[in-house]
Scaffold this motif. Structure first.
Motif: not given
Length: 302
Positions: A142-144, A150-151, A189-192
């Protein structure tokens, strides 16, 4: 290195820096759906100046509110150049981050707009501002999808994620390689982190899990109390039964039998008082007769 020059050999400025009155982008007709990103709308004069400059694309800008202490900063992209002169339209969540929205604030504050060149982001970490974010089955997917609108990202800002009719707030808690980065065509790379309030919810869940065990203990105590009560009632009933049987019992009230099978000649009867009495046999003629027969005197051998 030669400076950049325009027509007539006049040097071209390389930094765009202007001040505009800021308004919510939803106020711009037909732009209500542009809240789902970080794009702003600038006047056409801004485009004319930027076109004369040697700048990198996509165009990205630093927004700053210097009317608060300390000044608040964020970074954005540009959607189009159709705003009225002296005005700038931005998403509402950006106005919140900059301090242009909320109690005690009015739209139309002065925002500083400056063009910047940002490095590509390599790592992003978000912290959801509500545990409801955990209801999303696949948050990374969902975040991707959402980040395509967004830029730029700025460390410390809180972005809005629109999904399934709800708005989720996410704080940018970590960003590499620097505190402001571009995410356009970037391999990030995305983390929470755990959502705000997660520990409180965790404790509530733990309490709820403990409650059934406490109830079981109470139920067990109640069961033991009931068993003891039933046992006491049974004991009292048994004692009452034994007392009744003892009151009815009379000692030596049965009949004896002789060795020759004849009934014993001295039967007992029970009086009204409950005591046994010996019944004397009645005298008969036969008994008197026999008694007189043996009424003589005997002589001894001496």
């Amino acid at each position: 290195m030669f400076p950049h020059v325009g027509w007539g050999g006049i040097p071209m400025p390389q930094v765009f820096h202007e001040h505009y009155r800021v308004y919510q982008i939803a106020m711009k007709a037909g732009k209500e759906d542009k809240e789902k990103g970080d794009k702003i709308i600038l006047p056409s004069s801004a485009f004319e100046r930027l076109a004369q400059m040697d700048i990198s694309y996509p165009m990205q800008f630093e927004l700053m509110n210097t009317s608060v202490s300390p000044p608040r900063t964020t970074h954005v992209g540009v959607l189009e150049f159709t705003a009225n002169e002296g005005q700038c339209f931005v998403p509402y969540w950006i106005m919140e981050n900059l301090g242009f929205a909320g109690k005690g604030t009015d739209e139309g504050g002065i925002v500083s707009v400056k063009n910047v060149t940002l490095p590509l982001a390599t790592f992003l970490k978000f912290r959801p501002q509500n545990v409801e974010f955990l209801d999303i089955s696949n948050p990374k997917a969902v975040l991707e999808s959402t980040l395509r609108n967004f830029s730029c990202m700025t460390k410390g800002e809180i972005i809005s994620l629109h999904y399934n009719g709800k708005i989720y707030k996410l704080e940018v808690v970590d960003l590499e390689p620097q505190n402001a980065c571009s995410i356009v065509e970037a391999d990030v790379k995305v983390d929470f982190e755990a959502p705000v309030g997660y520990e409180d919810v965790k404790q509530e869940v733990a309490k709820k899990e403990e409650t059934p065990s406490i109830s079981k203990e109470k139920a067990e105590e109640k069961r033991k109390e009931n068993n003891m009560k039933l046992l006491a009632e049974a004991r009292a009933a048994r004692e009452k039964q034994m007392k009744e049987q003892t009151a009815k019992y009379v000692a030596f009230s049965g009949k004896g039998t002789r060795v020759d099978g004849k009934t014993k000649g001295t039967p007992q009867e029970t009086s009204s008082t409950g005591r046994s009495q010996v019944v004397q046999p009645k005298k008969t003629k036969w008994s008197k007769k026999n008694t007189n027969r043996w009424g003589g005197k005997g002589n001894s051998l001496t």
